[in-house]
Design a protein around this motif. Sequence first.
Motif, PDB file in Angstrom:
ATOM      1  N   LYS A 292       0.822  -1.214   0.000  1.00  0.00           N
ATOM      2  CA  LYS A 292       0.000   0.000   0.000  1.00  0.00           C
ATOM      3  C   LYS A 292       0.855   1.264   0.000  1.00  0.00           C
ATOM      4  N   ASP A 293       1.912   1.281   0.810  1.00  0.00           N
ATOM      5  CA  ASP A 293       2.758   2.468   0.903  1.00  0.00           C
ATOM      6  C   ASP A 293       4.219   2.022   0.973  1.00  0.00           C
ATOM      7  N   LYS A 294       4.853   1.964  -0.196  1.00  0.00           N
ATOM      8  CA  LYS A 294       6.233   1.471  -0.254  1.00  0.00           C
ATOM      9  C   LYS A 294       7.242   2.430   0.363  1.00  0.00           C
ATOM     10  N   TYR A 295       6.860   3.687   0.521  1.00  0.00           N
ATOM     11  CA  TYR A 295       7.800   4.685   1.021  1.00  0.00           C
ATOM     12  C   TYR A 295       7.406   5.198   2.406  1.00  0.00           C
ATOM     13  N   ALA A 296       6.762   4.361   3.199  1.00  0.00           N
ATOM     14  CA  ALA A 296       6.362   4.747   4.549  1.00  0.00           C
ATOM     15  C   ALA A 296       7.597   4.919   5.425  1.00  0.00           C
ATOM     16  N   GLU A 297       7.436   5.704   6.505  1.00  0.00           N
ATOM     17  CA  GLU A 297       8.547   5.965   7.433  1.00  0.00           C
ATOM     18  C   GLU A 297       9.077   4.697   8.073  1.00  0.00           C
ATOM     19  N   TYR A 298       8.192   3.764   8.355  1.00  0.00           N
ATOM     20  CA  TYR A 298       8.561   2.564   9.100  1.00  0.00           C
ATOM     21  C   TYR A 298       9.197   1.486   8.219  1.00  0.00           C
ATOM     22  N   LEU A 299       9.345   1.726   6.928  1.00  0.00           N
ATOM     23  CA  LEU A 299       9.967   0.740   6.036  1.00  0.00           C
ATOM     24  C   LEU A 299      11.408   1.126   5.733  1.00  0.00           C
ATOM     25  N   LEU A 300      12.230   0.128   5.651  1.00  0.00           N
ATOM     26  CA  LEU A 300      13.633   0.309   5.313  1.00  0.00           C
ATOM     27  C   LEU A 300      13.951  -0.661   4.183  1.00  0.00           C
ATOM     28  N   TRP A 301      14.393  -0.133   3.063  1.00  0.00           N
ATOM     29  CA  TRP A 301      14.670  -0.965   1.888  1.00  0.00           C
ATOM     30  C   TRP A 301      16.162  -1.183   1.755  1.00  0.00           C
ATOM     31  N   ASN A 302      16.524  -2.422   1.528  1.00  0.00           N
ATOM     32  CA  ASN A 302      17.903  -2.794   1.238  1.00  0.00           C
ATOM     33  C   ASN A 302      17.876  -3.562  -0.075  1.00  0.00           C
ATOM     34  N   GLY A 303      18.044  -2.835  -1.163  1.00  0.00           N
ATOM     35  CA  GLY A 303      17.882  -3.448  -2.470  1.00  0.00           C
ATOM     36  C   GLY A 303      16.424  -3.833  -2.645  1.00  0.00           C
ATOM     37  N   GLY A 304      16.166  -5.101  -2.856  1.00  0.00           N
ATOM     38  CA  GLY A 304      14.792  -5.574  -3.009  1.00  0.00           C
ATOM     39  C   GLY A 304      14.197  -6.071  -1.706  1.00  0.00           C
ATOM     40  N   ARG A 305      14.988  -6.081  -0.656  1.00  0.00           N
ATOM     41  CA  ARG A 305      14.495  -6.569   0.633  1.00  0.00           C
ATOM     42  C   ARG A 305      13.902  -5.421   1.427  1.00  0.00           C
ATOM     43  N   VAL A 306      12.849  -5.744   2.138  1.00  0.00           N
ATOM     44  CA  VAL A 306      12.195  -4.730   2.963  1.00  0.00           C
ATOM     45  C   VAL A 306      12.338  -5.139   4.428  1.00  0.00           C
ATOM     46  N   TYR A 307      12.662  -4.163   5.254  1.00  0.00           N
ATOM     47  CA  TYR A 307      12.735  -4.338   6.698  1.00  0.00           C
ATOM     48  C   TYR A 307      11.751  -3.371   7.324  1.00  0.00           C
ATOM     49  N   ILE A 308      11.218  -3.749   8.468  1.00  0.00           N
ATOM     50  CA  ILE A 308      10.269  -2.899   9.177  1.00  0.00           C
ATOM     51  C   ILE A 308      10.952  -2.362  10.422  1.00  0.00           C
ATOM     52  N   LYS A 309      11.000  -1.039  10.534  1.00  0.00           N
ATOM     53  CA  LYS A 309      11.567  -0.399  11.726  1.00  0.00           C
ATOM     54  C   LYS A 309      10.585  -0.624  12.868  1.00  0.00           C
ATOM     55  N   ARG A 310      11.042  -1.351  13.855  1.00  0.00           N
ATOM     56  CA  ARG A 310      10.169  -1.857  14.914  1.00  0.00           C
ATOM     57  C   ARG A 310       9.421  -0.740  15.655  1.00  0.00           C
ATOM     58  N   LYS A 311      10.136   0.252  16.182  1.00  0.00           N
ATOM     59  CA  LYS A 311       9.493   1.297  16.987  1.00  0.00           C
ATOM     60  C   LYS A 311       8.529   2.152  16.155  1.00  0.00           C
ATOM     61  N   LEU A 312       8.944   2.507  14.944  1.00  0.00           N
ATOM     62  CA  LEU A 312       8.068   3.319  14.100  1.00  0.00           C
ATOM     63  C   LEU A 312       6.813   2.552  13.682  1.00  0.00           C
TER      64      LEU A 312
END
Length: 139
Positions: free
Chosen positions: A108-128
Amino acid sequence: MTDEMKKLLKLMLAEEEENEAGQNRPYSRKTTGNQITEHPKASPKPETLEEYRKADMERARKEMYTSHECVNTEVTEVPLWAKYALTLPEAAEYFHLGYNKLREIVRKDKYAEYLLWNGGRVYIKRKLFEEFLNSKTEV
């Protein structure tokens, strides 16, 4: 003939004399305190200067790394609650959400604050992501 070669020749002659006298055994006994341990005889002595240097380097490497044998190389895993960013499977486990639901949120929102992209991999910033979930009433 260089000095190194002369010394090497003297050592080799002395060892041959010991062998002929019958004093050289296949195992040598080494005493340390009250304990007697047997060490296997080292490989045959090198015949050329190059072989002697190679054997000396191998012995030096073994001596250098023996103190590191007891080092704990076991990697301890960081608990989920202490990590900064979580992979999607880790986030699914931590937040008790389904993997597919997390994929849908990312889509839905690939550029949200809580997402962290490393190439094609996505990580979720836990606190955010926790703050994001706190602001929502329905996911």
